[in-house]
Design a protein around this motif. Structure first.
Motif, PDB file in Angstrom:
ATOM      1  N   LEU A  24       0.835  -1.192   0.000  1.00  0.00           N
ATOM      2  CA  LEU A  24       0.000   0.000   0.000  1.00  0.00           C
ATOM      3  C   LEU A  24       0.876   1.251   0.000  1.00  0.00           C
ATOM      4  CD1 LEU A  24      -2.835   1.245   0.168  1.00  0.00           C
ATOM      5  CD2 LEU A  24      -2.681   1.068   2.657  1.00  0.00           C
ATOM      6  N   HIS A  25       1.930   1.221   0.794  1.00  0.00           N
ATOM      7  CA  HIS A  25       2.899   2.324   0.823  1.00  0.00           C
ATOM      8  C   HIS A  25       4.182   1.830   0.157  1.00  0.00           C
ATOM      9  CE1 HIS A  25       0.235   4.351   3.675  1.00  0.00           C
ATOM     10  NE2 HIS A  25       0.151   3.205   4.313  1.00  0.00           N
ATOM     11  N   PRO A  26       4.512   2.320  -1.034  1.00  0.00           N
ATOM     12  CA  PRO A  26       5.670   1.806  -1.773  1.00  0.00           C
ATOM     13  C   PRO A  26       6.964   1.930  -0.962  1.00  0.00           C
ATOM     14  CG  PRO A  26       4.300   3.169  -3.188  1.00  0.00           C
ATOM     15  CD  PRO A  26       3.772   3.340  -1.797  1.00  0.00           C
ATOM     16  N   GLU A  27       7.790   0.890  -1.065  1.00  0.00           N
ATOM     17  CA  GLU A  27       9.090   0.867  -0.405  1.00  0.00           C
ATOM     18  C   GLU A  27      10.137   0.368  -1.379  1.00  0.00           C
ATOM     19  OE1 GLU A  27       9.329  -0.793   3.649  1.00  0.00           O
ATOM     20  OE2 GLU A  27       7.191  -1.233   3.458  1.00  0.00           O
ATOM     21  N   ALA A  28      11.364   0.779  -1.165  1.00  0.00           N
ATOM     22  CA  ALA A  28      12.463   0.280  -1.982  1.00  0.00           C
ATOM     23  C   ALA A  28      12.635  -1.215  -1.749  1.00  0.00           C
ATOM     24  CB  ALA A  28      13.754   1.021  -1.639  1.00  0.00           C
ATOM     25  N   ALA A  29      13.010  -1.940  -2.773  1.00  0.00           N
ATOM     26  CA  ALA A  29      13.200  -3.382  -2.667  1.00  0.00           C
ATOM     27  C   ALA A  29      14.373  -3.695  -1.739  1.00  0.00           C
ATOM     28  CB  ALA A  29      13.454  -3.973  -4.046  1.00  0.00           C
ATOM     29  N   ASP A  30      14.280  -4.824  -1.075  1.00  0.00           N
ATOM     30  CA  ASP A  30      15.381  -5.346  -0.256  1.00  0.00           C
ATOM     31  C   ASP A  30      16.113  -6.369  -1.112  1.00  0.00           C
ATOM     32  OD1 ASP A  30      17.006  -6.765   1.510  1.00  0.00           O
ATOM     33  OD2 ASP A  30      15.619  -6.545   3.179  1.00  0.00           O
ATOM     34  N   LEU A  31      17.335  -6.080  -1.494  1.00  0.00           N
ATOM     35  CA  LEU A  31      18.061  -6.931  -2.419  1.00  0.00           C
ATOM     36  C   LEU A  31      18.476  -8.259  -1.809  1.00  0.00           C
ATOM     37  CD1 LEU A  31      20.297  -4.264  -4.207  1.00  0.00           C
ATOM     38  CD2 LEU A  31      18.056  -5.158  -4.884  1.00  0.00           C
ATOM     39  N   SER A  32      18.387  -8.386  -0.490  1.00  0.00           N
ATOM     40  CA  SER A  32      18.805  -9.630   0.167  1.00  0.00           C
ATOM     41  C   SER A  32      17.649 -10.581   0.437  1.00  0.00           C
ATOM     42  CB  SER A  32      19.517  -9.312   1.489  1.00  0.00           C
ATOM     43  OG  SER A  32      18.604  -8.722   2.411  1.00  0.00           O
ATOM     44  N   ARG A  33      16.398 -10.093   0.274  1.00  0.00           N
ATOM     45  CA  ARG A  33      15.229 -10.912   0.588  1.00  0.00           C
ATOM     46  C   ARG A  33      14.134 -10.672  -0.434  1.00  0.00           C
ATOM     47  NH1 ARG A  33      13.683  -8.807   6.460  1.00  0.00           N
ATOM     48  NH2 ARG A  33      14.198  -6.847   5.390  1.00  0.00           N
ATOM     49  N   SER A  34      13.337 -11.700  -0.681  1.00  0.00           N
ATOM     50  CA  SER A  34      12.159 -11.502  -1.521  1.00  0.00           C
ATOM     51  C   SER A  34      11.120 -10.709  -0.728  1.00  0.00           C
ATOM     52  CB  SER A  34      11.564 -12.856  -1.931  1.00  0.00           C
ATOM     53  OG  SER A  34      10.823 -13.419  -0.858  1.00  0.00           O
ATOM     54  N   PRO A  35      10.137 -10.118  -1.398  1.00  0.00           N
ATOM     55  CA  PRO A  35       9.100  -9.376  -0.661  1.00  0.00           C
ATOM     56  C   PRO A  35       8.383 -10.233   0.380  1.00  0.00           C
ATOM     57  CG  PRO A  35       8.940  -8.941  -3.017  1.00  0.00           C
ATOM     58  CD  PRO A  35       9.934 -10.041  -2.859  1.00  0.00           C
ATOM     59  N   TYR A  36       8.211 -11.538   0.077  1.00  0.00           N
ATOM     60  CA  TYR A  36       7.462 -12.398   0.996  1.00  0.00           C
ATOM     61  C   TYR A  36       8.327 -12.848   2.172  1.00  0.00           C
ATOM     62  CZ  TYR A  36       4.862 -12.233  -3.307  1.00  0.00           C
ATOM     63  OH  TYR A  36       4.227 -11.778  -4.433  1.00  0.00           O
ATOM     64  N   ALA A  37       9.621 -12.996   1.946  1.00  0.00           N
ATOM     65  CA  ALA A  37      10.527 -13.258   3.065  1.00  0.00           C
ATOM     66  C   ALA A  37      10.563 -12.045   3.990  1.00  0.00           C
ATOM     67  CB  ALA A  37      11.925 -13.587   2.554  1.00  0.00           C
TER      68      ALA A  37
END
Length: 389
Positions: A24-37
């Motif tokens: 809902l609130h956009p965030e920068a991707a975490d390159l070390s983890r998938s979004p679901y992790a």
């Protein structure tokens, strides 16, 4: 390993982390983890998750350290969900995160507490722990400066909202949340969410049987009459005739869990093959769930559920505890709804005017977040003149 490394190994009908509908609130991707992790990790670090340690499964926390709590139950559901997801080539992180989060909205005292809160909230829309789980992760958790809640991905929120399947008549909170962040409530959830839901069924049936035996609510001989458990018990005895008596039940329950997991995997494989989906959207649009027990397993599982209902959930000792627990929740709600000035200052602001719908929802959220232990202590503080407030 980058988050995208496992995408080539998952099935075409699995949820793909690189195609998430986002937050809902956009965030920068975490390159070390998938979004679901990342979702799973946020759930584990949440306040609501920690409180599950002292929330009842069936037995109140002081009745024994060996019985399941909502926390241990959630961990067991997560293990089963991950095992099924792996065999079906689904996203394991999403299935695990949903399993860990599915009971975050449970109030103290298990189903007794839920019944009491639902009764108290009837004039204000009722109470449902699945809706409360969604509310916990979208509103009640307060850990981030940029947003309220945990800001989980759309796919995790969808799975929580539709834990029991499509919602034709959603509860007030789910309907209100869906109005500002649509979750496609009328369709099925992803296969990962369906896995988490059926893992919940597998875990509570088997582990409640284990706890009931441990508590002496029924005997091993009585449980042996159940077809599924009796077959597993006979198999355990054949494998090791001189096995100690106290190991028989765990050995049998382990076999029942393995058999149920295998049945779900086989039935899901058959249903998926018949549907031949090319994407997760085709899973959602299917006429029936793709993750389910076979008809044969449903028939075997029915006597187990009936046995637990009659011999455990309605056992006279459990009934006594349930009635006392309901009374505690009813008293807390009545006192605080009529006197919100007794709430902590920040909750007084949320509650507003005594007796109002706003106050009822604030009091409900306050009580739903309590552990068994805190609810009992709060009841004493509010009703016993000799206990400091």
């Amino acid at each position: 390993m980058p988050p995208s490394a496992g995408l080539a190994q998952i099935a075409p009908w699995a949820v793909r982390s690189d195609q998430s509908r986002g937050r809902l609130h956009p965030e920068a991707a975490d390159l070390s983890r998938s979004p679901y992790a990342r979702d799973r990790d946020r759930i584990i670090h949440s306040t609501a998750f920690r409180r599950l340690q002292y929330k009842t499964q069936v037995f109140i926390y002081h009745e024994g350290d060996a019985f399941r709590t909502r926390l241990t139950h959630s961990l067991e559901v997560a293990q089963i969900a991950r095992a099924i997801a792996r065999r079906l080539r689904l996203d394991e992180d999403l299935a695990e995160g949903l399993a860990l989060a599915h009971d975050l909205g449970h109030p103290p005292f298990g189903h007794a507490g839920e019944e009491a809160l639902n009764g108290a909230m009837k004039p204000f829309g009722g109470f449902d722990h699945n809706a409360q789980s969604l509310k916990a992760v979208t509103h009640l958790e307060s850990r981030y400066g940029a947003f309220q809640g945990l800001n989980l991905t759309w796919e995790t929120l969808e799975g929580l909202a539709k834990h029991n399947g499509p919602l034709r008549r959603p509860s007030p909170y789910i309907a209100a949340y869906d109005a500002r962040h649509p979750l496609d409530l009328s369709s099925h959830a992803s296969a990962e969410a369906q896995v988490a839901a059926i893992a919940d069924d597998i875990a509570y049936n088997n582990h409640d049987l284990d706890d009931g035996l441990r508590a002496g609510l029924f005997s091993l001989d009585e449980a042996e009459q159940l077809p599924l458990f009796g077959e597993a018990l006979a198999d355990a005895r054949r494998g090791q005739p001189d096995m100690a008596a106290d190991r028989l039940a765990p050995e049998a329950i382990r076999r029942v869990i393995n058999r149920m997991v295998g049945d779900v995997v086989d039935e899901a494989t058959r249903r998926i093959a018949a549907l031949a989906p090319k994407s997760v959207d085709e899973i959602r649009a299917a006429a029936r769930p793709v993750v389910a027990f076979s008809p044969a397993m449903l028939a075997l599982n029915a006597p187990l559920r009936e046995f637990l209902w009659n011999r455990m959930y309605r056992h006279w000792r459990v009934n006594r505890t349930s009635q006392k627990s309901k009374r505690v929740v009813q008293i807390l709600f009545s006192l605080l709804h009529g006197g919100p000035q007794m709430l902590p200052p920040e909750w007084q602001v949320r509650a507003g005017e005594a007796g109002s719908a706003q106050c009822a929802h604030a009091v409900c959220d306050w009580i739903a977040g309590m552990t068994d232990r805190f609810a009992l202590e709060e009841n004493r503080r509010l009703t016993d003149p000799d206990v400091p407030g």
